[in-house]
Scaffold this motif. Structure first.
Motif, PDB file in Angstrom:
ATOM      1  N   ASP A 183     -29.016  -1.760   4.327  1.00 30.31           N
ATOM      2  CA  ASP A 183     -28.744  -1.523   5.730  1.00 30.31           C
ATOM      3  C   ASP A 183     -28.373  -2.853   6.383  1.00 30.31           C
ATOM      4  O   ASP A 183     -29.130  -3.814   6.332  1.00 30.31           O
ATOM      5  CB  ASP A 183     -29.993  -0.935   6.396  1.00 30.31           C
ATOM      6  N   ASP A 238     -30.702  -5.028   8.510  1.00 31.43           N
ATOM      7  CA  ASP A 238     -31.823  -5.745   7.909  1.00 31.43           C
ATOM      8  C   ASP A 238     -31.553  -7.245   7.769  1.00 31.43           C
ATOM      9  O   ASP A 238     -32.477  -8.026   7.581  1.00 31.43           O
ATOM     10  CB  ASP A 238     -32.144  -5.172   6.522  1.00 31.43           C
ATOM     11  N   ARG A 269     -33.386 -10.113  14.008  1.00 29.71           N
ATOM     12  CA  ARG A 269     -33.657  -9.395  12.772  1.00 29.71           C
ATOM     13  C   ARG A 269     -34.115  -7.981  13.106  1.00 29.71           C
ATOM     14  O   ARG A 269     -35.011  -7.795  13.923  1.00 29.71           O
ATOM     15  CB  ARG A 269     -34.729 -10.102  11.943  1.00 29.71           C
ATOM     16  N   ALA A 270     -33.469  -7.003  12.506  1.00 30.07           N
ATOM     17  CA  ALA A 270     -33.781  -5.585  12.766  1.00 30.07           C
ATOM     18  C   ALA A 270     -33.715  -5.285  14.259  1.00 30.07           C
ATOM     19  O   ALA A 270     -34.523  -4.526  14.803  1.00 30.07           O
ATOM     20  CB  ALA A 270     -35.147  -5.226  12.204  1.00 30.07           C
ATOM     21  N   ASP A 330     -41.107  -7.865   2.719  1.00 29.44           N
ATOM     22  CA  ASP A 330     -40.357  -8.084   3.959  1.00 29.44           C
ATOM     23  C   ASP A 330     -40.292  -9.571   4.307  1.00 29.44           C
ATOM     24  O   ASP A 330     -40.387  -9.960   5.470  1.00 29.44           O
ATOM     25  CB  ASP A 330     -40.972  -7.289   5.117  1.00 29.44           C
ATOM     26  N   PRO A 333     -30.764  -8.256   1.760  1.00 29.46           N
ATOM     27  CA  PRO A 333     -31.342  -8.774   3.012  1.00 29.46           C
ATOM     28  C   PRO A 333     -32.558  -9.664   2.802  1.00 29.46           C
ATOM     29  O   PRO A 333     -33.056 -10.260   3.759  1.00 29.46           O
ATOM     30  CB  PRO A 333     -31.715  -7.508   3.786  1.00 29.46           C
TER      31      PRO A 333
END
Length: 430
Positions: free
Chosen positions: A23, A26, A37-38, A128, A208
């Motif tokens: 995505d 990301d 970010r996001a 993450d 990402p």
């Protein structure tokens, strides 16, 4: 030799992977001079974890159990941004150089380190976390400039531990004008950025878990005469990375004016390049003579004062060119210039707290100072020798430095408490 693969062989290993996509939201972006970010502002506390790809391998130096332990410990603290060496260059068995090396000769790669980099990115993605991956080094401890000069026909290059730093820096100043050395580096860049992760199936350019490709660790001209050629090389390297990968940020890895022969104009020009997304500075009060080994605590106020002045000068440039700033290297020795685990860190804790306050205060005011990576994460390492030897644990201190000099270990409770305070502040910046 079974782990050394020629370029075309290493490329074949990725062909069988199923291509996947990520995505686009990301990826870390820069919008209006700030990280996003996001879809949210991204301010961060990170660290330097240069040995991550080696630790993630299954070859010499690899320890995936320790890697998981280190990543989990950092994640629990809120550290989600790791600055990592892609790989060391050159022959093994050289004192004060990181090994095992990734690239023993141009186009000849150690596949265990490539697998380690793949594994590391996979594990960071699961948590993450994001990586800033630097591709070159002006210093000897991972090969870098000297490696490319030697293979470009410039002859055996001096090392500081043998010839001294003046002779070393004079030799490295030839890199800026050596087009053949540049082309060898560009071949390496194409190979690394063009890879596909064997474990995730993601092409590197689509992953990402990578925040930024960084041209090098502290790239320098090493002479005022070489500055124009140095600027040209930085621009060419950034353009190549952008051509290969439109998803990720690009950074230089510069120390700031200190890495540009104290020429702020040079630093502004290389940071203003259209393919460079954000700016970097490094700060080393002991290395730069602002604090002395026998008076680290007494000289802390001077170190802090000089740090503020240095940062403010670079922030003024970032405001002018509209790009965020990251202080991606800074360190301070243990009290009494001790290397031993468990020795006091009063001076270091004070310096960290001051640097963190500059970042957080600026971020809370909507300024361009967006993140910091302290040097460096030693975690659960147990150093065996003051001078690193093959088989010893990797610490935050590379092979040319005393083990424990700038490392933050898992039992450095007071330093880690300062880091946690900063994480909490940065998480509240909107």
């Amino acid at each position: 030799m079974k782990h050394l693969l020629l370029l075309f062989v290493a490329t074949v290993l990725t062909v069988g992977c199923t291509q996947k996509t990520a995505d686009k939201t990301d990826f870390v972006r820069v919008e209006n001079g700030h990280f996003v970010r996001a879809g949210k502002p991204y301010y961060y506390v990170g660290t330097n974890f240069w040995y991550g790809a080696i630790l993630a391998s299954e070859g010499q130096g690899g320890n995936r159990e320790r890697l998981a332990q280190e990543l989990d410990a950092m994640k629990r603290m809120g550290i989600d941004n790791l600055r990592i060496l892609v790989g060391s260059d050159g022959e093994r068995g050289v004192k004060t150089k990181v090994e095992p090396t990734l690239q023993e000769a141009p186009g000849v790669y150690n596949d265990t380190i490539l697998a380690g980099l793949d594994w590391l990115l996979q594990e960071m993605g699961k948590r993450d976390m994001v990586a800033v991956l630097y591709l070159n080094n002006s210093w000897e401890w991972s090969g870098g400039y000297g490696f490319y000069l030697e293979h470009a026909g410039a002859g055996k290059q001096p090392r500081p531990d043998d010839a001294g730093y003046p002779a070393f820096m004079q030799a490295m100043s030839k890199y800026a004008t050596n087009e053949k050395a540049h082309q060898l580096f560009y071949d390496y860049v194409r190979f690394i950025i063009g890879r596909t992760n064997r474990y995730t199936g993601l092409a590197y350019k689509d992953d990402p878990a990578i925040m930024s490709w960084q041209i090098g660790n502290e790239p320098r001209a090493f002479s005022t005469e070489a500055l124009p050629a140095f600027e040209k090389w930085i621009s060419e390297a950034a353009a190549l990375i952008r051509e290969l990968d439109s998803n990720h940020l690009i950074s230089i890895g510069s120390e700031g004016s200190w890495g540009c022969e104290n020429d702020y104009g040079c630093w502004e020009r290389i940071c203003s390049d259209q393919n460079v997304d954000y700016c970097n500075v490094h700060l080393w009060p002991y290395n730069w003579g602002w604090a002395k080994p026998d008076s680290l605590i007494e000289h802390l106020p001077r170190a802090c004062e000089n740090t503020k002045e240095y940062i403010n000068k670079h922030l003024a440039i970032c405001d002018r060119i509209g790009k965020p700033l990251v202080m991606e290297e800074f360190g301070y020795p243990r009290d009494g210039f001790s290397f031993a685990q468990g020795s006091p860190t009063t001076g270091r804790d004070g310096y960290y707290r001051y640097v963190f306050s500059l970042v957080a205060d600026n971020a809370e005011q909507g300024g361009k100072f967006a993140g910091c990576n302290f040097w460096g994460w030693g975690g659960f390492a147990k150093p065996t020798h003051e001078q690193w030897q093959v088989g010893d644990d990797y610490t935050g201190d590379p092979a040319q430095e005393a083990q424990g000099l700038n490392s933050v270990f898992a039992n450095d409770s007071s330093t880690l408490a300062v880091v946690r305070e900063q994480v909490d502040r940065m998480n509240n910046v909107k």
